[in-house]
Design a protein around this motif. Structure first.
Motif, PDB file in Angstrom:
ATOM      1  N   ILE A 153       1.772  27.307 -14.280  1.00 28.07           N
ATOM      2  CA  ILE A 153       0.745  26.812 -13.508  1.00 28.07           C
ATOM      3  C   ILE A 153      -0.357  27.677 -13.726  1.00 28.07           C
ATOM      4  O   ILE A 153      -0.258  28.912 -13.631  1.00 28.07           O
ATOM      5  N   THR A 154      -1.487  27.214 -13.747  1.00 28.61           N
ATOM      6  CA  THR A 154      -2.641  28.175 -14.162  1.00 28.61           C
ATOM      7  C   THR A 154      -4.087  27.299 -13.041  1.00 28.61           C
ATOM      8  O   THR A 154      -3.810  26.402 -12.558  1.00 28.61           O
ATOM      9  N   ALA A 155      -5.057  28.051 -13.405  1.00 29.34           N
ATOM     10  CA  ALA A 155      -6.307  27.817 -12.597  1.00 29.34           C
ATOM     11  C   ALA A 155      -6.853  26.827 -13.684  1.00 29.34           C
ATOM     12  O   ALA A 155      -6.454  26.144 -14.291  1.00 29.34           O
ATOM     13  N   ASP A 212      -7.969  26.335 -18.514  1.00 33.06           N
ATOM     14  CA  ASP A 212      -6.439  25.755 -18.827  1.00 33.06           C
ATOM     15  C   ASP A 212      -6.293  25.146 -20.322  1.00 33.06           C
ATOM     16  O   ASP A 212      -5.273  24.764 -20.669  1.00 33.06           O
ATOM     17  N   HIS A 221      -8.441  19.791 -14.800  1.00 32.77           N
ATOM     18  CA  HIS A 221      -7.365  19.036 -14.280  1.00 32.77           C
ATOM     19  C   HIS A 221      -6.236  18.602 -15.535  1.00 32.77           C
ATOM     20  O   HIS A 221      -6.044  17.195 -15.627  1.00 32.77           O
ATOM     21  N   TYR A 230      -2.460  18.279 -17.449  1.00 31.73           N
ATOM     22  CA  TYR A 230      -1.394  18.427 -16.979  1.00 31.73           C
ATOM     23  C   TYR A 230      -0.410  18.244 -17.971  1.00 31.73           C
ATOM     24  O   TYR A 230      -0.841  17.109 -18.779  1.00 31.73           O
ATOM     25  N   TYR A 248       1.902  22.538 -15.133  1.00 33.23           N
ATOM     26  CA  TYR A 248       1.574  21.987 -13.811  1.00 33.23           C
ATOM     27  C   TYR A 248      -0.069  22.134 -13.589  1.00 33.23           C
ATOM     28  O   TYR A 248      -0.105  22.312 -12.418  1.00 33.23           O
ATOM     29  N   HIS A 300      -6.300  23.823 -11.774  1.00 36.30           N
ATOM     30  CA  HIS A 300      -6.537  23.830 -10.534  1.00 36.30           C
ATOM     31  C   HIS A 300      -7.810  24.109 -10.480  1.00 36.30           C
ATOM     32  O   HIS A 300      -8.183  25.357 -10.833  1.00 36.30           O
ATOM     33  N   GLN A 349      -3.593  27.617  -7.073  1.00 35.90           N
ATOM     34  CA  GLN A 349      -2.328  27.438  -7.881  1.00 35.90           C
ATOM     35  C   GLN A 349      -1.148  28.244  -7.659  1.00 35.90           C
ATOM     36  O   GLN A 349       0.027  28.145  -8.094  1.00 35.90           O
ATOM     37  N   ALA A 393       3.098  31.897 -12.590  1.00 32.44           N
ATOM     38  CA  ALA A 393       1.787  31.422 -12.006  1.00 32.44           C
ATOM     39  C   ALA A 393       0.725  32.270 -12.551  1.00 32.44           C
ATOM     40  O   ALA A 393       0.614  33.620 -12.080  1.00 32.44           O
ATOM     41  N   TYR A 423      -3.149  33.550 -12.732  1.00 39.21           N
ATOM     42  CA  TYR A 423      -4.638  33.523 -11.915  1.00 39.21           C
ATOM     43  C   TYR A 423      -5.234  34.746 -12.435  1.00 39.21           C
ATOM     44  O   TYR A 423      -5.039  35.485 -13.446  1.00 39.21           O
TER      45      TYR A 423
END
Lengths: 388, 218
Positions: free
Chosen positions: A117-119, A122, A156, A158, A165, A168, A174, A196, A198
């Motif tokens: 999952i990232t910001a 992406d 956004h 996905y 995921y 964001h 996230q 995760a 960031y």
């Protein structure tokens, strides 16, 4: 420069080379899986753990695949820049060029069962997870063929079926979600981990530390990856963080600082981190990386850093150039062959853009889909409730 | 950045700032102005386009002015501004929608409908007297806002008018609001998700019983 230790099979090739040249045999680009060992550029810095080995095992197939994928990512981001300026992409557009090694190295160390999952930066992470160029460009231009059917936009993306995921927009949000993904992995006992991602800007967010605390208490298999490109929008890390040693910020959580421009260092670190997370819970990886573009397309990227700094990094640390040098040093392909790959990549990107432009805009009825799961049967209204 | 990010601080905005003067019986006055862009921009997607006007819960004073406003102008808190005087229908709006309402008023004027446009400016306190006085004059009301319709500013205005001026209404109150969905990115969907001038014109005509009958169900 990375040192390389050629194994016995390659020493054979040293004999074969002059023979081949003599007979003008057309040597194919090596796609062998014979192991090659490479040493990472920089040693790992550690916090509360022992470093993984600097010696990374790879093979010609992987090296060439790294080159191709990173070249694709680079070309894709540059093409997105042009599309934005041509107003085909609207709103926000945050480009990843310079940071490709992180996406590629991470993918090489994990499976699609693991979650990422990232910001909002992406696009390349999505591509690494198995997304196609067509899905990327269609989404950026708001078309049906996009990965989020045109409803999400640049920030956004996905791809749930391969464990991506998103995508964001709110800085730092996230990370707790990523810890939640790790919780699900642990709950489901599926031996997978969650990464995760960031940035250095998000690293000071309180929610990160709250999520880290509970993850450490519950031994969740989460790996927090700080993609430190040294600027949070226009704020340099030394102005934003009292302690810019982000790998140490986890306090009781171990951390590793990695050269984020070296895909093999990233791969080694992520492999190490996955093993750690499955056994002992959270770990922080700080990827020392750099973005060539500004924060987004509305930021020239030169008001808070010098052009010399940007070109310096491009010359000394560019991730694609590093792989190119490795390939040439190991004689896995010629310069011309690599240039041909780049030309091919450029063509693929152009074709994807052309196809994406043909993709239609979403149907107006799509405005009202996916508000509720399984279409609860509740009506949703447009701006004028009485006009259907 | 925008008010979309204020949600990260919403506990402090409401519990630490808004309620303090009350809880401390006047000792903690918390004179803070939270200033930022609100509502939809172009193509910024679901997490960056939320309109927070109706979310002013306990926040005592909230103003929603034009987005890229003229330089500082002085006005009184709580006082709306009458932008256009009319006699057939009242249109209330704030922020970006004021411009749209004024354009709609121009179009309506050509069709012989004289619309009165009120720029609310202050959401809380809401000047119910001015709005009710206007509705008592025109007998018809259209409320316009960018945010979601349910529990929105228009809903509160409608309730106020029904409570105070029920006998004066000659038609149901019409509400124009953003679509009840997260903001989509695609340009055509984004356009459908926010009020447009034609929506306001249509609603005003309906309030004046001048529109064509509703489109037949497919």
């Amino acid at each position: 420069m990375a040192l390389s230790h050629l194994k016995s099979s390659s020493s054979r090739s040293n004999l074969v080379k002059p023979l081949a040249a003599a007979f003008s045999l057309r040597r194919l680009i090596s796609t062998s899986t014979d192991p090659i060992t490479i040493e990472t550029s920089v040693p790992f810095a550690t916090h509360r753990c022992d470093p993984p080995s600097r010696t990374v095992e790879t093979n010609p197939q992987e090296l060439l695949s790294f080159f191709r994928v990173m070249a694709t990512m680079r070309r894709m981001e540059i093409a997105a820049d042009s599309l934005y300026k041509a107003k085909l992409i609207r709103g926000f557009c945050h480009l990843y060029d310079g940071q490709e090694a992180v996406a590629v190295g991470m993918e090489a160390a994990i499976t699609k069962k693991d979650s990422i999952i990232t910001a909002y930066r992406d696009h390349c992470t999505f591509l690494g997870r198995g997304g196609t160029l067509l899905e990327v460009f269609s989404e950026l231009m708001g078309r049906q063929g996009g990965c989020s059917k045109g409803k999400g936009g640049s920030m956004h993306f996905y791809k749930k079926d391969s464990g991506f995921y998103g995508g964001h927009g709110i800085v730092g949000a996230q990370v707790p979600l990523g810890c939640g993904l790790a919780f699900a992995h642990k709950y489901n006992k599926d031996d997978a981990v969650a990464f995760a991602l960031y940035g250095d800007g998000a690293a000071n967010q309180g929610q990160l530390f709250e999520a880290l605390n509970i993850s450490a208490l519950w031994d969740l298999p989460v790996i927090l990856v700080c993609e430190n490109n040294h600027y949070g929008m226009g704020t340099a890390e030394w102005r934003a963080a009292k302690s810019p040693a982000y790998y140490k910020r986890g306090d009781y959580v171990p951390g590793l600082k990695v050269d984020g421009m070296d895909a093999f260092a990233v791969k080694q670190a992520c492999k190490f981190a996955k093993e750690h997370a499955l056994k002992s819970g959270p770990i922080i990886l700080e990827m020392d990386t750099y973005r060539y573009h500004g924060h987004s397309m509305s930021d020239p990227g030169s008001t808070y850093r010098t052009r010399d700094e940007i070109s310096g990094v491009r010359q000394e640390r560019d991730p694609i150039e590093r792989i190119r040098k490795l390939i040439l040093a190991h004689d896995l392909a010629t310069e011309k062959e690599l240039k041909d790959i780049e030309k091919e990549v450029r063509k693929q990107v152009d074709e994807a853009i052309a196809e994406a432009k043909e993709s239609p805009m979403p149907e107006p009825s799509e405005l009202f889909t996916n508000v509720y799961v399984k279409g609860l049967g509740v009506e949703a209204y447009g701006a004028d409730r009485k006009e259907s | 950045m925008t008010f979309n990010f204020s949600m990260q601080a919403i506990d402090h905005i409401i519990n630490s700032a808004a309620k303090s003067n009350y809880m401390s019986a006047g000792q903690m006055s918390v004179p803070i102005v939270f200033r930022g862009p609100n509502g939809a921009a172009a193509g910024v997607g679901a997490q960056h386009s939320h309109c927070y006007a109706s979310c002013c819960y306990m926040v005592r004073h909230s103003l929603f002015l034009l987005k890229y406003s003229t330089p500082v102008f002085v006005f009184q808190l709580g006082k709306p501004r009458l932008r256009e005087k009319g006699k057939d229908v009242t249109i209330t709006a704030f922020s970006k929608m004021v411009g749209y309402a004024l354009k709609a008023a121009e179009i309506l004027a050509k069709e012989g409908i004289s619309a009165e446009v009120i720029n609310l400016r202050s959401i809380r306190p809401l000047d119910r007297d001015t709005i009710n006085a206007s509705v008592r004059k025109t007998n018809r009301l259209v409320t316009v806002e960018e945010g979601f319709p349910q529990h929105g500013v228009g809903a509160e205005i409608c309730a106020s008018v029904v409570e105070e001026s029920f006998g004066y209404l000659d038609a149901p109150v019409e509400r124009i609001a953003g679509a009840d969905v997260p903001m989509p990115y695609a340009a055509n969907l984004e356009r459908l998700a926010v009020p447009q001038v034609e929506d306001i014109v249509r609603a005003a005509k309906r309030a004046c019983y001048r529109s064509v009958p509703m489109a037949a169900a497919a």
